[in-house]
Design an enzyme around this catalytic site. Structure first.
Site, PDB file in Angstrom:
ATOM      1  N   TYR A  27      -0.906   4.134  -3.386  1.00  0.00           N
ATOM      2  CA  TYR A  27      -0.324   3.521  -4.584  1.00  0.00           C
ATOM      3  C   TYR A  27      -0.645   4.283  -5.861  1.00  0.00           C
ATOM      4  O   TYR A  27      -0.225   3.900  -6.928  1.00  0.00           O
ATOM      5  CB  TYR A  27      -0.809   2.073  -4.726  1.00  0.00           C
ATOM      6  CG  TYR A  27      -0.327   1.198  -3.613  1.00  0.00           C
ATOM      7  CD1 TYR A  27       1.002   0.811  -3.565  1.00  0.00           C
ATOM      8  CD2 TYR A  27      -1.186   0.770  -2.614  1.00  0.00           C
ATOM      9  CE1 TYR A  27       1.466   0.014  -2.527  1.00  0.00           C
ATOM     10  CE2 TYR A  27      -0.743  -0.030  -1.582  1.00  0.00           C
ATOM     11  CZ  TYR A  27       0.594  -0.395  -1.539  1.00  0.00           C
ATOM     12  OH  TYR A  27       1.034  -1.180  -0.518  1.00  0.00           O
TER      13      TYR A  27
ATOM     14  N   ASP B 226      -9.718  -2.046  -4.158  1.00  0.00           N
ATOM     15  CA  ASP B 226      -8.549  -1.247  -4.557  1.00  0.00           C
ATOM     16  C   ASP B 226      -8.770  -0.557  -5.896  1.00  0.00           C
ATOM     17  O   ASP B 226      -8.615   0.651  -6.033  1.00  0.00           O
ATOM     18  CB  ASP B 226      -7.321  -2.161  -4.739  1.00  0.00           C
ATOM     19  CG  ASP B 226      -6.795  -2.747  -3.444  1.00  0.00           C
ATOM     20  OD1 ASP B 226      -7.139  -2.237  -2.366  1.00  0.00           O
ATOM     21  OD2 ASP B 226      -6.031  -3.732  -3.533  1.00  0.00           O
TER      22      ASP B 226
END
Ligand SMILES: [Zn+2]
Length: 240
Positions: free
Chosen positions: A236, A142
């Protein structure tokens, strides 16, 4: 002759003040997350003002001032050559000894808006061995898009630290580099993003170290790393 803050347009003086306050406040995050001891560690943020004065500036921590004494007024404003501007603060307030490295990164990576350097324990332990932190956690996919790479051994005094950071990070999706025998430098879209990268870098260095004590961590296939990174950055990305 040094640039004079008093001659800057009003809007730029206001921006300098805003960034001083921001950078001073973000320094409190380093001891809060246990990334620093004594006066080590520093945060900086670029001020994009080339359209106003012909060049960008950045704000960085002063050298040798303890974390408890850091105030917005003590933050140092520099050109991308690492030279302090004349802003009316005492000459004794000199920029951090890592200023040349920060300046080199801003001058050579236009997308970078913030830089952080610490000697946080676990990340620095990996740096001492000159070993990249392998991508064995989804949070690494991520945040860093893969392993956290190692940069070259370099001594303070010229631009070799800055050059090592830039050359390593240009080849990587990672926002963190472990400078060999030294410690982590992180970059971000702004100083807060670079502080987050410093916190996450230490966290994954710690977790992967502990995993190693228990056995051999399982690598994540590159294809899965790519999809973690894409999803996190795109879905995100706004929330960072
Ligand atoms: Zn250092």
């Amino acid at each position: 002759m040094a640039l004079q803050l008093s001659e800057f347009p009003e809007q730029l003086r206001a921006e300098v003040q805003r960034v001083r306050e921001l950078v001073a406040a973000l320094h409190a995050e380093l001891p809060r997350w246990e990334l620093v001891v004594w006066t080590a560690g520093n945060v900086s943020q670029r001020i994009r003002c080339a359209d106003l004065i012909g060049e960008d500036l950045f704000v960085i921590k002063p050298s040798g001032v303890s974390y408890d004494e850091l105030t917005p007024e003590k933050m140092v404003v520099c050109t991308l050559d690492g030279v302090k501007i004349d802003d009316g603060t005492p000459d004794a307030l000199t920029p951090s000894s890592d200023t040349a490295a920060h300046a080199y990164v801003y001058a050579h990576m236009d997308r970078v808006g913030g830089v952080v350097h610490t000697h946080s324990t676990y990340a620095t332990a990996w740096a001492a061995r000159g070993e990249a932190v392998p991508c064995v956690l989804t949070m690494m996919g991520d945040e860093f898009g893969g392993a956290i790479p190692v940069g070259p051994f370099a001594l303070i005094g010229d631009d070799s630290i800055g050059r090592g950071i830039v050359e390593t990070l240009r080849e990587s999706r990672s926002r963190a580099v472990l400078m060999q025998n030294h410690g982590p430098f992180t970059i971000g879209t702004d100083a807060r993003d670079a502080v987050k990268a410093a916190v996450m870098c230490e966290e994954v260095a710690r977790t992967v170290h502990i995993a190693r004590q228990l056995g051999e961590p399982i690598p994540i296939p590159q294809e899965q790393v790519d999809s973690l990174f894409d999803r996190y950055q795109n879905v995100y990305g706004q929330k960072k």
